[in-house]
Design a protein around this motif. Structure first.
Motif, short mmCIF file in Angstrom:
data_model
loop_
_atom_site.label_atom_id
_atom_site.label_comp_id
_atom_site.label_asym_id
_atom_site.label_seq_id
_atom_site.Cartn_x
_atom_site.Cartn_y
_atom_site.Cartn_z
N ILE A 1 10.80 -1.02 1.61
CA ILE A 1 9.70 -1.95 1.84
C ILE A 1 9.38 -2.07 3.33
O ILE A 1 8.22 -2.16 3.72
N SER A 2 10.41 -2.01 4.17
CA SER A 2 10.17 -2.12 5.61
C SER A 2 9.47 -0.86 6.15
O SER A 2 8.61 -0.95 7.03
N TYR B 1 6.54 -9.57 3.83
CA TYR B 1 6.12 -10.72 3.02
C TYR B 1 4.86 -10.37 2.22
O TYR B 1 4.77 -10.69 1.03
N THR B 2 3.89 -9.72 2.86
CA THR B 2 2.65 -9.35 2.17
C THR B 2 2.94 -8.41 1.00
O THR B 2 2.40 -8.58 -0.09
N LYS C 1 4.50 -9.62 -6.42
CA LYS C 1 4.56 -10.84 -7.24
C LYS C 1 3.25 -11.07 -7.99
O LYS C 1 3.24 -11.52 -9.14
N GLU C 2 2.13 -10.72 -7.35
CA GLU C 2 0.81 -10.90 -7.97
C GLU C 2 0.45 -9.78 -8.95
O GLU C 2 -0.63 -9.79 -9.53
N GLY C 3 1.34 -8.80 -9.10
CA GLY C 3 1.12 -7.73 -10.06
C GLY C 3 0.24 -6.60 -9.56
O GLY C 3 -0.31 -5.84 -10.36
N ILE D 1 -5.77 -0.98 -2.12
CA ILE D 1 -5.71 -2.45 -2.16
C ILE D 1 -6.16 -3.03 -0.83
O ILE D 1 -6.98 -3.96 -0.78
N GLU D 2 -5.66 -2.48 0.26
CA GLU D 2 -6.04 -2.96 1.60
C GLU D 2 -7.53 -2.71 1.86
O GLU D 2 -8.20 -3.54 2.47
#
Length: 139
Positions: free
Chosen positions: A6-7, A18-19, A25-27, A53-54
Motif C-alpha cells: 500500500i505504501s 489513508y486515502t 473501505k468504500e468498495g 478512480i483518480e
C-alpha cells in the motif's frame, strides 16, 4: 506476478495510505488481494484502476458515483452502455470546466497586462485615458 504494498502504491500515485484504505473501505478496489494477515497486495491492474478512480475524482465525480462505476465494471458487458454514457457525461463536464477556466485565464491575463503596463509606467494613471466607460442600465 509482481505485487506492491500500500505504501508503494501511495507513493507511485501521490496518494496517502489513508486515502487508499478509504477507497478500499468504500468498495472502490474490489479486486485487491490480501495476505492471510490482512495486508493488501496491489497488482498492476489495481494501480491502473486507481488511476481511473483518480481521473474521475479530478472531474468532481462523487465517490458514490465512482462506486457505481466500479460496480458496473464488476457486472461485465451488460453495463457497457452505462459506462459509455457515464464517460460521455464526464467528458461534457470536463469540457465545461475547461471553458470556465479559459474565461478565468482571460481575466487573469487581462489583469496581468494591466499591471505590467502600470509597472512599466510607474503608475496606474497610465490606464485612466484607456478606460472604456460602459453605461450601467438597470431595468
Amino acid at each position: 506476478m509482481k505485487t506492491y504494498s500500500i505504501s508503494e502504491v501511495a507513493k507511485e500515485l501521490n496518494l496517502t495510505v489513508y486515502t487508499l484504505r478509504y477507497y478500499d473501505k468504500e468498495g472502490l478496489m474490489p479486486s485487491v488481494e490480501r495476505t492471510p494477515s490482512g495486508t493488501r497486495l496491489f497488482k498492476e491492474s489495481d494501480i491502473a484502476a486507481l488511476k481511473v478512480i483518480e481521473c474521475l475524482k479530478s472531474t468532481g465525480m462523487p465517490i458514490k458515483e465512482i462506486k457505481t462505476f466500479i460496480d458496473w465494471c464488476s457486472d461485465g458487458d451488460s453495463t457497457l452502455q452505462q459506462r459509455y454514457d457515464m464517460f460521455l457525461e464526464r467528458k461534457a463536464h470536463v469540457e465545461a470546466q475547461m471553458e470556465a477556466l479559459k474565461k478565468t485565464l482571460e481575466v487573469i491575463e487581462h489583469k496581468r497586462l494591466y499591471y505590467k503596463t502600470a509597472l512599466t509606467a510607474g503608475t496606474e494613471d497610465v490606464h485612466k485615458n484607456n478606460k472604456i466607460e460602459v453605461p450601467l442600465t438597470i431595468e
